[in-house]
Design a protein around this motif. Structure first.
Motif, short mmCIF file in Angstrom:
data_model
loop_
_atom_site.label_atom_id
_atom_site.label_comp_id
_atom_site.label_asym_id
_atom_site.label_seq_id
_atom_site.Cartn_x
_atom_site.Cartn_y
_atom_site.Cartn_z
N ARG A 173 0.81 -1.22 0.00
CA ARG A 173 0.00 0.00 0.00
C ARG A 173 0.84 1.27 0.00
O ARG A 173 0.44 2.29 -0.59
N LYS A 174 2.00 1.25 0.64
CA LYS A 174 2.77 2.48 0.82
C LYS A 174 4.03 2.55 -0.05
O LYS A 174 4.33 3.58 -0.64
N TYR A 175 4.78 1.48 -0.15
CA TYR A 175 6.02 1.49 -0.92
C TYR A 175 5.75 1.21 -2.40
O TYR A 175 6.38 1.79 -3.28
N TYR A 176 4.81 0.30 -2.66
CA TYR A 176 4.45 -0.07 -4.04
C TYR A 176 3.06 0.45 -4.40
O TYR A 176 2.40 -0.10 -5.27
N GLY A 177 2.64 1.52 -3.75
CA GLY A 177 1.28 2.01 -3.93
C GLY A 177 0.94 2.43 -5.35
O GLY A 177 -0.24 2.43 -5.73
#
Length: 271
Positions: free
Chosen positions: A157-161
């Protein structure tokens, strides 16, 4: 589940490791999807106590070879595969000599947690995503089992969002009973924030114990499965506060119908 793609990411899996609630359900859930017409991929760490010869693991050169940056260190990613013959299910193993060569899973012979378990969990999460990207396989559902896999929802969700391959993927986390006593490295929050993830998003793991790792996982999931009857009140209260679909605990003999209905009627219909 006909034609739906489900990615299973697990800390443990039979027959490669001894049977326990996580390793057993990590086998049974993919088998259920497989038998109901779904497409599956399974990922787990390649711990050093897995017998590569007996289980016929072999390296996939085209998927191996990249380096993952963990806390400003380049760590080589090795991908191995094996098959569970009677189910015709292929399993992908995330490997790295520094993190997974030792002949144990999470702790040493005296029961002490490995001091780099936090980095192993981050490496595993990144390794899974990078490998699925190379496979160019867009899952409809990503189902997470076990605390070593607990960083995957956060990183997706955050690094590969912005990764388009996972734009429509729904994340389900199964929450099991107590996975370990004590805490991981207290610098874990700094190692994750090194990847550009806001510390406010992960402040729970300023104390990186089992409950807080699972809180981070469910916070960044779309739905939750209670996979044990003996969950802590703290964890259950946190899950109930999130207003997400939750499947209450069901025994193994009822799991196929319950999981299939949950996937179809709850998870796949999340906007």
């Amino acid at each position: 589940m006909n034609g739906k793609k489900v990615l299973f990411v697990s800390s443990e899996l039979v027959p490669y490791l001894p049977e326990n609630p996580v390793s057993l359900m990590s086998y049974e859930a993919p088998r259920m999807v497989n038998s109901n017409g779904g497409q599956i991929r399974i990922f787990m760490p390649r711990y050093g106590n897995i017998n590569e010869r007996r289980h016929q693991l072999h390296e996939v050169i085209r998927l191996s070879g990249m380096n993952l940056v963990i806390n400003d260190m380049d760590m080589p990613l090795i991908i191995k595969v094996a098959s569970i013959p009677k189910e015709r299910i292929q399993v992908y193993f995330i490997d790295n000599d520094e993190y997974f060569k030792r002949k144990a899973t999470f702790a040493d012979a005296d029961g002490n947690l490995f001091p780099d378990n936090d980095e192993r969990a981050i490496f595993f999460a990144k390794g899974v995503v990078e490998t699925v990207k190379k496979l160019n396989w867009a899952p409809d559902i990503i189902h997470v089992h076990g605390w070593m896999a607990s960083m995957l929802p956060l990183y997706l969700r955050k690094y590969y969002g912005d990764e388009p391959l996972f734009a429509d993927s729904k994340i389900v986390t199964s929450v099991y009973g107590k996975g370990f006593e004590g805490e991981l490295d207290t610098a874990m929050i700094d190692k994750i924030s090194f990847d550009g993830i806001d510390k406010e998003e992960i402040k729970a793991i300023s104390t990186p114990d089992y409950n807080n790792l699972l809180k981070i996982a469910v916070d960044h999931s779309d739905a939750v499965i209670l996979a044990a009857e003996d969950l802590s009140e703290d964890l259950v209260n946190h899950i109930n506060s999130l207003s997400k679909p939750v499947l209450p605990y069901v025994p193994l003999q009822e799991a196929e119908e319950a999981y299939t209905n949950f996937y179809n009627q709850e998870v796949l219909k999340i906007d």
